[in-house]
Design a protein around this motif. Structure first.
Motif, short mmCIF file in Angstrom:
data_model
loop_
_atom_site.label_atom_id
_atom_site.label_comp_id
_atom_site.label_asym_id
_atom_site.label_seq_id
_atom_site.Cartn_x
_atom_site.Cartn_y
_atom_site.Cartn_z
N ARG A 34 23.80 35.67 17.60
CA ARG A 34 23.83 37.30 17.48
C ARG A 34 24.20 38.07 18.39
NH1 ARG A 34 19.87 38.47 12.93
NH2 ARG A 34 20.68 36.85 11.59
N GLN A 35 25.13 37.69 19.29
CA GLN A 35 25.80 38.34 20.26
C GLN A 35 26.34 39.83 19.94
OE1 GLN A 35 28.11 35.65 22.34
NE2 GLN A 35 29.94 36.21 21.35
N ALA A 36 26.77 39.67 18.51
CA ALA A 36 27.36 41.08 17.99
C ALA A 36 26.36 41.37 17.04
CB ALA A 36 28.82 40.85 17.29
N ARG A 38 22.48 44.41 16.91
CA ARG A 38 21.99 45.74 17.00
C ARG A 38 21.55 46.00 18.50
NH1 ARG A 38 17.59 44.61 12.44
NH2 ARG A 38 18.20 42.28 13.46
N PHE A 43 27.63 48.71 18.56
CA PHE A 43 27.62 48.09 17.05
C PHE A 43 26.80 48.89 16.23
CE2 PHE A 43 24.56 45.55 14.00
CZ PHE A 43 25.58 44.95 13.32
N ARG A 47 27.45 50.43 12.34
CA ARG A 47 26.57 50.17 11.40
C ARG A 47 26.15 51.75 10.68
NH1 ARG A 47 24.68 48.83 8.29
NH2 ARG A 47 22.67 47.78 8.49
N PHE A 52 25.98 47.07 6.03
CA PHE A 52 26.16 45.79 6.66
C PHE A 52 27.24 44.71 5.89
CE2 PHE A 52 24.98 41.36 7.02
CZ PHE A 52 25.10 41.12 8.17
N ILE A 80 31.69 34.62 18.38
CA ILE A 80 31.14 34.09 16.93
C ILE A 80 31.70 35.50 15.90
CG2 ILE A 80 28.90 34.83 17.24
CD1 ILE A 80 28.13 32.51 15.20
N SER A 83 29.63 37.99 10.51
CA SER A 83 29.46 37.61 9.07
C SER A 83 28.02 37.47 8.83
CB SER A 83 30.47 36.60 8.62
OG SER A 83 30.28 36.34 7.12
N ASP A 84 27.59 36.74 7.87
CA ASP A 84 26.36 36.61 7.49
C ASP A 84 26.17 35.09 6.77
OD1 ASP A 84 23.68 37.81 8.09
OD2 ASP A 84 23.27 36.76 6.22
N ILE A 85 25.22 34.50 6.92
CA ILE A 85 25.16 33.02 6.04
C ILE A 85 24.93 33.50 4.63
CG2 ILE A 85 24.12 32.00 7.92
CD1 ILE A 85 21.36 32.16 6.44
N MET A 98 21.32 44.25 2.06
CA MET A 98 20.65 44.26 3.52
C MET A 98 19.92 45.69 3.89
SD MET A 98 20.30 42.27 5.97
CE MET A 98 21.74 40.83 5.88
N PHE A 151 31.08 29.94 11.12
CA PHE A 151 29.87 29.35 10.81
C PHE A 151 29.01 29.66 9.24
CE2 PHE A 151 27.10 33.12 9.67
CZ PHE A 151 27.94 34.38 10.23
N TYR A 161 16.46 31.13 1.00
CA TYR A 161 16.75 32.64 0.68
C TYR A 161 16.85 32.89 -0.85
CZ TYR A 161 16.79 34.02 5.45
OH TYR A 161 16.15 34.10 6.75
N SER A 216 18.48 27.49 9.76
CA SER A 216 17.67 28.21 10.63
C SER A 216 16.05 28.17 9.92
CB SER A 216 17.90 29.50 10.42
OG SER A 216 19.19 30.01 11.03
N HIS A 336 17.37 30.98 19.92
CA HIS A 336 17.48 31.86 18.68
C HIS A 336 18.21 33.11 18.80
CE1 HIS A 336 15.74 32.89 14.34
NE2 HIS A 336 17.15 32.40 14.39
#
Ligand code: CP3
Length: 358
Positions: A34-36, A38, A43, A47, A52, A80, A83-85, A98, A151, A161, A216, A336
């Motif tokens: 999550r280095q990119a 909030r 960032f 946003r 998102f 990285i 995007s999102d899973i 989101m 990823f 989910y 996760s 994490h």
């Protein structure tokens, strides 16, 4: 301008890829899940202007936020792709929103196994070409500074989910499915596995230089359940990606599995074929090394909450951690994702300390 997935700028910093494939490194590579995100004001500024998933779907925006942490933190050894899973359930036809302060929400989650047949597997990966486009664009814009990681979510985490309709503390509905509908669960996990394999191959073809699979939600599983609903699919993904890259005459890419809360199954994880195993902070580095042996790279595992300590304390804890893991076959990271309120200077302290450790 359309960018090509050929003639990318030459890679200037290959520490991450060297560590992932067991080669010597001058310094331990470091990046942060999550280095990119909030904790970065730049960032948040993006946003404030864009939803998102609009950021995820717009290659220029995804590229911009992917590059933001690299501009601020000179010690980062990887990026990285932003995007999102949960783009996979979207590509299968499900709606995912989101909601700020809440997280992901599925207005119509899977309510019974009969709904599995309504998922649109055909063409799913073609509905994710925007991720490939973002990867290709970023590989050009990053100018070879550091490698780019692609990823995916792992099948069990995505299924959770899709059934719960969002994040869940208990995963009670998913556990009910595991009990009541084991055959349908395997049908759904197999469907997700097929899509994930093609999605990861597409990411590699687009320019991703390492691929990480996020399991996760492994923290909800016993060792027995992990062996049943997670490990076989993780293994199929690793083997499937390798085979398809071979068939397409594409270069192989190293892969990382990160099963949060899966510390009880490191022995199993070591048999899945991944070059790197990501660890959460509950796992002891020395114990983990004993279990997985010398031919696998370990990644992790500072508690993200430790980044709320002073820079001096962070440096001390980080150097201690890095020295416990050792210089060989190790990639420094948190256990994490970094959390939204983390002070900006904590990342400086963390990334600098990793490079100072050896
Ligand atoms: O920098 C990076 O690591 C790349 C970007 C990335 C995001 N999500 C962006 C994001 C990655 C690798 C993910 C993966 C992801 N998404 C996972 C696996 C990793 C993990 O944290 O376990 C999971 C479970 C998700 C699903 C998801 N997305 C949740 C549960 C949430 C809400 C929780 C939260 O942190 O807000 C998201 C939202 C999300 N994904 C944000 C970001 C930057 C924050 C949302 C926002 O900007 O409003």
């Amino acid at each position: 301008m359309v960018y090509s997935n050929k003639d990318f700028p030459a890679l200037k910093n290959d520490r991450l890829l060297r560590a992932a494939t067991g080669k010597e490194v001058d310094k331990v590579p470091v990046w942060v899940m999550r280095q990119a995100g909030r904790y970065l004001p730049e960032f948040q500024a993006v946003r404030a202007q864009h939803d998102f998933f609009t950021v995820c779907r717009t290659p220029e925006l995804a590229c911009e936020v992917t590059l933001q942490p690299l501009r601020r933190y000179e010690h980062l050894d990887a990026s990285i792709i932003f995007s999102d899973i949960l783009v996979i359930p979207q590509a299968l036809g499900m709606t995912v929103e989101m909601h700020p302060g809440v997280g992901p929400v599925f207005p119509t989650p899977l309510q019974s196994p009969s709904e599995i047949d309504q998922l649109q597997e055909d063409g799913a990966v073609s509905r994710l070409t925007y991720v490939g486009d973002a990867i290709t664009l970023t590989r050009h814009k990053i100018e070879g500074k550091v490698p780019l990681i692609g990823f995916t979510g792992a099948p069990f985490t995505l299924m959770g989910y899709m059934i719960e309709g969002g994040g869940s503390k208990t995963m009670s509905k998913t556990k009910e499915w595991l009990e009541k509908y084991p055959k349908d669960v395997h049908k759904l996990l197999s469907l997700l596995t097929r899509v994930i394999i093609d999605y990861l191959v597409m990411q590699a073809e687009s320019g991703a230089q390492l691929l990480q699979v996020f399991e996760s939600s492994a923290d909800h599983l016993t060792k027995e359940q992990f062996a049943e609903v997670s490990a076989p699919y993780l293994k199929d993904i690793r083997t499937g990606v390798q085979q398809k890259l071979e068939e397409k005459k594409l270069e192989q890419v190293p892969m990382t599995v990160f099963a949060k809360g899966g510390g009880h199954s490191l022995d199993v994880q070591a048999t899945l074929g991944y070059e790197t195993i990501g660890l959460d902070w509950t796992v002891d580095p020395v114990e983990a090394r004993k279990i997985v042996g010398d031919n696998i790279t370990l990644q992790g595992n500072l508690d993200p909450q430790d980044l709320y300590k002073t820079p001096e304390e962070i440096k001390k804890m980080t150097i201690d951690m890095v020295q416990k893991f050792g210089k060989h076959r190790y990639i420094a990271n948190l256990g994490h994702g970094i959390t939204p309120q983390t002070p900006l200077e904590s990342m400086t302290a963390f990334t600098e300390a990793v490079h100072e450790a050896f």
